[in-house]
Design a protein around this motif. Structure first.
Motif, PDB file in Angstrom:
ATOM      1  N   MET A   1       0.838  -1.172   0.000  1.00  0.00           N
ATOM      2  CA  MET A   1       0.000   0.000   0.000  1.00  0.00           C
ATOM      3  C   MET A   1       0.881   1.233   0.000  1.00  0.00           C
ATOM      4  O   MET A   1       2.012   1.177   0.419  1.00  0.00           O
ATOM      5  CB  MET A   1      -0.846  -0.007   1.271  1.00  0.00           C
ATOM      6  CG  MET A   1      -1.554   1.302   1.464  1.00  0.00           C
ATOM      7  SD  MET A   1      -2.132   1.488   3.108  1.00  0.00           S
ATOM      8  CE  MET A   1      -0.660   1.471   4.033  1.00  0.00           C
ATOM      9  N   CYS A   2       0.364   2.318  -0.454  1.00  0.00           N
ATOM     10  CA  CYS A   2       1.105   3.553  -0.370  1.00  0.00           C
ATOM     11  C   CYS A   2       2.430   3.435  -1.113  1.00  0.00           C
ATOM     12  O   CYS A   2       3.502   3.449  -0.511  1.00  0.00           O
ATOM     13  CB  CYS A   2       1.379   3.932   1.070  1.00  0.00           C
ATOM     14  SG  CYS A   2      -0.127   3.875   2.024  1.00  0.00           S
ATOM     15  N   LEU A   3       2.281   3.335  -2.397  1.00  0.00           N
ATOM     16  CA  LEU A   3       3.448   3.295  -3.242  1.00  0.00           C
ATOM     17  C   LEU A   3       4.135   4.644  -3.162  1.00  0.00           C
ATOM     18  O   LEU A   3       3.613   5.659  -3.594  1.00  0.00           O
ATOM     19  CB  LEU A   3       2.969   3.048  -4.679  1.00  0.00           C
ATOM     20  CG  LEU A   3       4.047   2.862  -5.712  1.00  0.00           C
ATOM     21  CD1 LEU A   3       4.677   1.516  -5.547  1.00  0.00           C
ATOM     22  CD2 LEU A   3       3.449   2.986  -7.092  1.00  0.00           C
ATOM     23  N   ALA A   4       5.316   4.665  -2.587  1.00  0.00           N
ATOM     24  CA  ALA A   4       6.037   5.924  -2.455  1.00  0.00           C
ATOM     25  C   ALA A   4       7.494   5.629  -2.704  1.00  0.00           C
ATOM     26  O   ALA A   4       8.008   4.585  -2.294  1.00  0.00           O
ATOM     27  CB  ALA A   4       5.852   6.513  -1.060  1.00  0.00           C
ATOM     28  N   ILE A   5       8.164   6.525  -3.389  1.00  0.00           N
ATOM     29  CA  ILE A   5       9.569   6.274  -3.689  1.00  0.00           C
ATOM     30  C   ILE A   5      10.435   7.459  -3.293  1.00  0.00           C
ATOM     31  O   ILE A   5       9.993   8.607  -3.344  1.00  0.00           O
ATOM     32  CB  ILE A   5       9.779   5.977  -5.194  1.00  0.00           C
ATOM     33  CG1 ILE A   5       9.076   7.014  -6.044  1.00  0.00           C
ATOM     34  CG2 ILE A   5       9.276   4.602  -5.566  1.00  0.00           C
ATOM     35  CD1 ILE A   5       9.995   7.693  -6.987  1.00  0.00           C
ATOM     36  N   PRO A   6      11.687   7.184  -2.908  1.00  0.00           N
ATOM     37  CA  PRO A   6      12.583   8.292  -2.601  1.00  0.00           C
ATOM     38  C   PRO A   6      13.153   8.871  -3.895  1.00  0.00           C
ATOM     39  O   PRO A   6      13.578   8.129  -4.773  1.00  0.00           O
ATOM     40  CB  PRO A   6      13.706   7.622  -1.791  1.00  0.00           C
ATOM     41  CG  PRO A   6      13.510   6.160  -1.910  1.00  0.00           C
ATOM     42  CD  PRO A   6      12.305   5.872  -2.718  1.00  0.00           C
ATOM     43  N   LEU A  44      10.402  11.529   0.031  1.00  0.00           N
ATOM     44  CA  LEU A  44       9.544  10.390  -0.268  1.00  0.00           C
ATOM     45  C   LEU A  44       8.346  10.921  -1.064  1.00  0.00           C
ATOM     46  O   LEU A  44       7.636  11.801  -0.585  1.00  0.00           O
ATOM     47  CB  LEU A  44       9.074   9.772   1.053  1.00  0.00           C
ATOM     48  CG  LEU A  44       8.385   8.425   0.980  1.00  0.00           C
ATOM     49  CD1 LEU A  44       9.391   7.352   0.598  1.00  0.00           C
ATOM     50  CD2 LEU A  44       7.756   8.085   2.331  1.00  0.00           C
ATOM     51  N   VAL A  45       8.117  10.377  -2.264  1.00  0.00           N
ATOM     52  CA  VAL A  45       7.069  10.910  -3.134  1.00  0.00           C
ATOM     53  C   VAL A  45       5.894   9.934  -3.238  1.00  0.00           C
ATOM     54  O   VAL A  45       6.091   8.750  -3.531  1.00  0.00           O
ATOM     55  CB  VAL A  45       7.622  11.167  -4.554  1.00  0.00           C
ATOM     56  CG1 VAL A  45       6.520  11.658  -5.490  1.00  0.00           C
ATOM     57  CG2 VAL A  45       8.745  12.175  -4.497  1.00  0.00           C
ATOM     58  N   HIS A  46       4.703  10.420  -3.003  1.00  0.00           N
ATOM     59  CA  HIS A  46       3.479   9.598  -3.065  1.00  0.00           C
ATOM     60  C   HIS A  46       2.393  10.442  -3.720  1.00  0.00           C
ATOM     61  O   HIS A  46       2.178  11.585  -3.302  1.00  0.00           O
ATOM     62  CB  HIS A  46       3.091   9.186  -1.649  1.00  0.00           C
ATOM     63  CG  HIS A  46       1.781   8.456  -1.539  1.00  0.00           C
ATOM     64  ND1 HIS A  46       1.563   7.215  -2.080  1.00  0.00           N
ATOM     65  CD2 HIS A  46       0.623   8.806  -0.916  1.00  0.00           C
ATOM     66  CE1 HIS A  46       0.327   6.817  -1.792  1.00  0.00           C
ATOM     67  NE2 HIS A  46      -0.259   7.757  -1.092  1.00  0.00           N
ATOM     68  N   VAL A  47       1.744   9.876  -4.723  1.00  0.00           N
ATOM     69  CA  VAL A  47       0.682  10.554  -5.483  1.00  0.00           C
ATOM     70  C   VAL A  47       1.001  12.014  -5.801  1.00  0.00           C
ATOM     71  O   VAL A  47       0.158  12.897  -5.661  1.00  0.00           O
ATOM     72  CB  VAL A  47      -0.723  10.435  -4.837  1.00  0.00           C
ATOM     73  CG1 VAL A  47      -1.133   8.989  -4.737  1.00  0.00           C
ATOM     74  CG2 VAL A  47      -0.803  11.077  -3.468  1.00  0.00           C
ATOM     75  N   GLY A  48       2.207  12.253  -6.235  1.00  0.00           N
ATOM     76  CA  GLY A  48       2.561  13.587  -6.705  1.00  0.00           C
ATOM     77  C   GLY A  48       2.884  14.576  -5.596  1.00  0.00           C
ATOM     78  O   GLY A  48       2.996  15.775  -5.850  1.00  0.00           O
ATOM     79  N   TYR A  49       3.038  14.098  -4.348  1.00  0.00           N
ATOM     80  CA  TYR A  49       3.377  14.978  -3.231  1.00  0.00           C
ATOM     81  C   TYR A  49       4.636  14.467  -2.541  1.00  0.00           C
ATOM     82  O   TYR A  49       4.841  13.269  -2.417  1.00  0.00           O
ATOM     83  CB  TYR A  49       2.243  14.987  -2.196  1.00  0.00           C
ATOM     84  CG  TYR A  49       1.025  15.783  -2.627  1.00  0.00           C
ATOM     85  CD1 TYR A  49       0.112  15.250  -3.525  1.00  0.00           C
ATOM     86  CD2 TYR A  49       0.795  17.057  -2.116  1.00  0.00           C
ATOM     87  CE1 TYR A  49      -0.989  15.976  -3.927  1.00  0.00           C
ATOM     88  CE2 TYR A  49      -0.327  17.789  -2.499  1.00  0.00           C
ATOM     89  CZ  TYR A  49      -1.212  17.242  -3.415  1.00  0.00           C
ATOM     90  OH  TYR A  49      -2.317  17.957  -3.800  1.00  0.00           O
ATOM     91  N   LEU A  51       6.143  13.673   0.790  1.00  0.00           N
ATOM     92  CA  LEU A  51       5.531  13.420   2.094  1.00  0.00           C
ATOM     93  C   LEU A  51       6.479  13.674   3.259  1.00  0.00           C
ATOM     94  O   LEU A  51       6.050  13.973   4.364  1.00  0.00           O
ATOM     95  CB  LEU A  51       5.108  11.952   2.195  1.00  0.00           C
ATOM     96  CG  LEU A  51       3.844  11.480   1.510  1.00  0.00           C
ATOM     97  CD1 LEU A  51       3.552  10.064   1.978  1.00  0.00           C
ATOM     98  CD2 LEU A  51       2.677  12.377   1.828  1.00  0.00           C
ATOM     99  N   HIS A  52       7.754  13.414   3.029  1.00  0.00           N
ATOM    100  CA  HIS A  52       8.705  13.462   4.138  1.00  0.00           C
ATOM    101  C   HIS A  52      10.091  13.490   3.542  1.00  0.00           C
ATOM    102  O   HIS A  52      10.306  12.975   2.443  1.00  0.00           O
ATOM    103  CB  HIS A  52       8.538  12.195   5.000  1.00  0.00           C
ATOM    104  CG  HIS A  52       8.927  12.399   6.434  1.00  0.00           C
ATOM    105  ND1 HIS A  52      10.241  12.489   6.861  1.00  0.00           N
ATOM    106  CD2 HIS A  52       8.175  12.546   7.545  1.00  0.00           C
ATOM    107  CE1 HIS A  52      10.253  12.672   8.176  1.00  0.00           C
ATOM    108  NE2 HIS A  52       9.020  12.709   8.609  1.00  0.00           N
ATOM    109  N   LEU A  54      13.922  12.211   3.389  1.00  0.00           N
ATOM    110  CA  LEU A  54      14.598  10.963   3.714  1.00  0.00           C
ATOM    111  C   LEU A  54      15.945  11.309   4.322  1.00  0.00           C
ATOM    112  O   LEU A  54      16.697  12.100   3.759  1.00  0.00           O
ATOM    113  CB  LEU A  54      14.781  10.131   2.440  1.00  0.00           C
ATOM    114  CG  LEU A  54      15.412   8.751   2.624  1.00  0.00           C
ATOM    115  CD1 LEU A  54      14.671   7.733   1.785  1.00  0.00           C
ATOM    116  CD2 LEU A  54      16.868   8.759   2.248  1.00  0.00           C
TER     117      LEU A  54
END
Lengths: 89, 383, 345
Positions: A1-6, A44-49, A51-52, A54
């Motif tokens: 869930m929550c596909l997010a990439i650095p 950390l990028v998730h849905v174009g935002y 988030l945090h 790294l």
């Protein structure tokens, strides 16, 4: 869930947006969720935002911990193997 | 790909596998629930189960917002698109999920509904700006990771004075779901699910921090390790859980220190709190009603609330009989124990959400888990 | 009408219903646009049907409709794609393509300048491939009933004796080869799709492979299977072959070439490169003894420089494709249902 990439920030613009890069791919992301962002930061990028941020320091530390656990495991394995091979003393 | 590839290193994987094998007690089984679909995905895609000893078992949890969205809410979204003529913006994950009578968004699109797949709420705002004479509704789903972008979109819509943008809000919360699973009463005909520890959500925690899991760990006496989504993260977290279980500890530990902190992203939390508030209760597909587990849009922003803007009909929504998604989502049954799995229910013809979502337990079992014997044979040959 | 007038008309005009009417407007469009660019002696015969000689051997034919969107993408467009795609289909049977036909369905309102671009691109692709477009057709549909332009191409080729290539011919023990990196085309297309825009230098790998195939067959007439992994990617093509040949396939992730940018784009969108379309690559299944010979030929060819051996055919009553991951564990590489969609989860 929550596909997010650095991804690495390569450009910051003043509209709560930045451009990040992963390898040669560049994508615009919103920085509205972060207080401040600088070129060179990893986020950390998730849905174009973003988030945090790294922490590179923590990333290196984590890898080091993994490697240490691995080294210990191998030493233990060698110990057990040599005990078995050499008979119990 | 820096900070991605290093955490997929095969050599380190083998070493960590040794460590887990050495530290796990051969006389006991370790049942570790990986709450998040992202962990399910990593475990299957990288074959992590092959690398950990046989007495470590991963139980797939309900951490897939696509899987837990109640059927009625999906039916409502389909209705908004088909009957109210809105432009419905949705993340790709929702397109093929079957609603009542197998009606999905992709089928509604074929019937003429204007449904647009987007990657970011920014895209939905753009569509609203470019189509001022159309009502644009964003179908918001997701856990705490995906919620802040929705809050930002609503605030932005308000700042811009957009008059044709609203959100159909289905955001759900993770800690209440974890508590609900551990505390769930046993259904007739089921064995209680045995969970010894949790692999906790990583990206959710980047937003909410790891403090919110402390009550669950303390009250239910189960260890929680916040685990990153890369396969090495999963393995290191598994090692940390094995250690806690062996020691009889039940703490919250953070493996994903490169992103997760105890407080999380305060700014994101503030923005969410500004725009959204807790619902008393929300029905989770498979878990039933879970108190204080979902969010809705505050009255101050009601012009952006699709539920207030459009009169969506009350409807009788139905799951497919014999679909075991509810039990599978709670970790009580395996996909292979569902009568429909692999026969009537396949990725081509999904009966329930667990099969449609790429993170659903059934989809993961089907796509990656079948023929593990063959996969194991390769491992044997390559060793 | 002067040549300058014609040019102006194309730069400014759009397709309208008279172009499909069969009268003067149609004839002018065909002459001024299609024939002018696709010019070759057979087409110039001017009949509806083309008459041409074929070298000795069995005839092979293949047809494809192209409905791609966007029409123009990095590394190509619907015109060049149509030519490459059909040439490759003929080549995957082991045949040498001899001629092509092209039929166009145009939507009312489609800009003539774009149509000319597409036809010129098609002509260039055909010229470079050495295979002429010998017959064609044009129809026009009302606005709203087409996506700009749909193109259907048919290819005709000749199969020399002694060559028998079929997806049913893979045998346990054989080697699986790929002619280069996977996923380039699909990612190039996605980079232009609305709402998924990202900046990248990735180009579609759209290319004609018949010349490479010709050399491979010359050296190893006993090749068992050739297949271009288009829609659905490498994974889908291998699953189709596994089922057709009633065998299993074992892949090694470490050996599969993937462009780092393609890998990165797939990470961002939540896609698996194994399922992303290719338009200029081929899979070859051959006896292990022939693998090195073939790889040598492929690697020394423009269209095969990153060729690699990526796996083996095995006995498997379930006809599955499995992969040893770089990580170490094994995974199943299954059929996909429908198109892979970008995900947030």
């Amino acid at each position: 869930m929550c596909l997010a990439i650095p991804a690495k920030v390569i450009f910051v613009d003043d509209d709560d947006m930045a451009t990040v890069a992963l390898e040669g791919i560049k994508k615009p992301v919103s920085t509205a969720l972060l207080d401040e962002v600088a070129v060179g930061d990893y986020v950390l990028v998730h849905v174009g935002y973003a988030l945090h941020k790294l922490s590179e320091e923590e990333a290196d530390r984590t890898l080091k911990l993994m490697a240490e656990a691995g080294v210990l495991a191998e030493e233990l394995e060698e110990m057990v193997a040599s005990e078995t091979a050499g008979g119990k003393s | 790909m820096k900070y991605i590839r290093e955490f997929r290193d095969g050599k380190l994987a083998r070493k960590l596998a040794k460590a887990i094998t050495q530290e796990s007690d051969p006389d006991r089984r370790y049942h570790l629930m990986e709450f998040c679909g992202g962990h399910t995905h990593a475990i299957f895609r990288y074959g992590v189960q092959d690398l950990v000893p046989d007495n470590v078992e991963y139980i797939h949890g309900p951490g897939c917002p696509v899987c837990v969205l109640p059927v009625r809410r999906l039916d409502d979204a389909v209705e908004l698109a088909l009957d109210h003529g809105v432009v419905l913006c949705t993340y790709g994950d929702m397109m093929r999920v079957p609603g009542t009578k197998q009606k999905s968004l992709i089928k509604a699109k074929a019937e003429g509904a204007d449904i647009r797949m987007i990657y970011s709420t920014q895209d939905a705002l753009k569509i609203a700006r470019e189509n001022p004479d159309r009502e644009v509704v964003f179908f918001a789903i997701g856990f705490e990771t995906t919620t802040p972008p929705t809050a930002v979109a609503i605030l932005q819509a308000e700042a811009e004075g957009l008059k044709n943008f609203s959100v159909f809000c289905n955001h759900v919360l993770t800690p209440p779901a974890i508590a609900h699973i551990v505390d769930a009463p046993v259904q007739p005909g089921e064995d209680p699910v045995r969970i010894d520890g949790f692999l906790g959500p990583s990206h959710v925690s980047s937003v909410i921090g790891w403090a919110p899991y402390e009550p669950a760990a303390r009250d239910f006496r189960k260890p929680v390790v916040i685990a990153g989504f890369e396969p090495l993260d999963v393995m290191q977290s598994t090692l940390m859980l094995v250690r806690q279980i062996n020691d009889g500890r039940h703490e919250v530990e953070n493996q994903y220190t490169r992103v997760v902190t105890r407080e999380g992203n305060r700014k994101a939390q503030r923005l969410v709190d500004q725009v959204l508030e807790l619902r008393n209760t929300f029905e989770w597909r498979g878990l039933g009603p879970v108190p204080e587990s979902a969010l809705r849009i505050r009255d101050a922003f009601e012009e952006f609330d699709a539920e207030k803007r459009f009169a969506v009909s009350a409807k009788k929504s139905r799951e497919v009989k014999s679909c075991e998604c509810p039990a599978i989502l709670r970790g009580v049954k395996k996909p292979t124990e569902c009568k429909l799995f692999g026969t009537v229910c396949t990725p081509d013809n999904p009966m329930g959400a667990c099969m449609v979502s790429s993170e659903g337990a059934c989809a993961a079992y089907w796509t990656y888990g079948r023929k593990r014997e063959t996969a194991l044979a390769i491992k044997g040959a390559a060793a | 009408m002067t040549k300058a007038d014609v040019q102006t008309r194309f730069r400014m005009g759009a397709v309208d219903m008279t172009h499909g009417g069969g009268g003067r407007a149609t004839a002018d469009l065909i002459d001024d646009l299609f024939h002018r660019h696709l010019k070759n002696p057979i087409l110039d015969q001017g009949h509806d049907a083309a008459v041409f000689d074929v070298p000795p051997g069995r005839l092979v034919t293949s047809t494809d409709a192209h409905v791609i969107s966007p029409l123009f993408f990095p590394g190509g467009d619907i015109g060049s794609l149509a030519v490459h795609g059909t040439l490759n289909d003929v080549a995957m049977a082991g045949a040498k393509p001899v001629s092509l036909t092209a039929s166009f369905i145009l939507e009312e309102g489609f800009p003539l300048a774009d149509l000319e671009r597409i036809v010129m691109s098609m002509a260039q692709a055909a010229r470079e491939a050495g295979v002429p477009v010998v017959s064609g057709d044009t129809k026009v549909v009302e606005k709203g009933k087409g996506d700009g332009v749909f193109i259907t191409t048919t290819g005709i080729g000749v199969l020399p004796d002694g060559v028998s290539i079929s997806p049913t011919s893979a045998k346990p023990g054989q080697a699986v080869l790929i002619s280069g990196s996977i996923g380039d085309h699909g990612v190039a297309i996605l980079s232009k799709r609305e709402n998924l825009e990202f900046e990248t230098e990735i180009q579609s790998d759209s290319a004609a492979l018949h010349e490479l195939v010709g050399r491979m067959i010359n050296a190893v007439p006993g090749i068992s299977v050739l297949r271009d992994p288009t829609r659905g990617g490498l994974a889908t093509a291998l699953n189709e072959i596994a089922h057709a040949s009633k065998v299993g396939v074992v892949l090694r992730e470490d050996d599969i070439p993937v462009n780092p940018d393609v890998e990165a784009a797939c990470e961002i969108l939540g896609l698996d490169p194994l399922y992303v379309a290719n338009e200029g690559k081929l899979i070859c299944i051959c006896d292990v003894a022939d693998a090195d010979t073939l790889l040598d030929i492929m690697q020394n060819h423009l269209e095969g420089q990153q060729s690699a051996k990526i796996g083996e055919i095995v006995e498997d009553s379930d006809h599955m494709v499995v992969m040893q991951t770089s990580f170490g564990g094994g995974r199943v590489v299954d059929w996909l249902s429908g198109e892979q969609l970008p995900r947030i989860c």
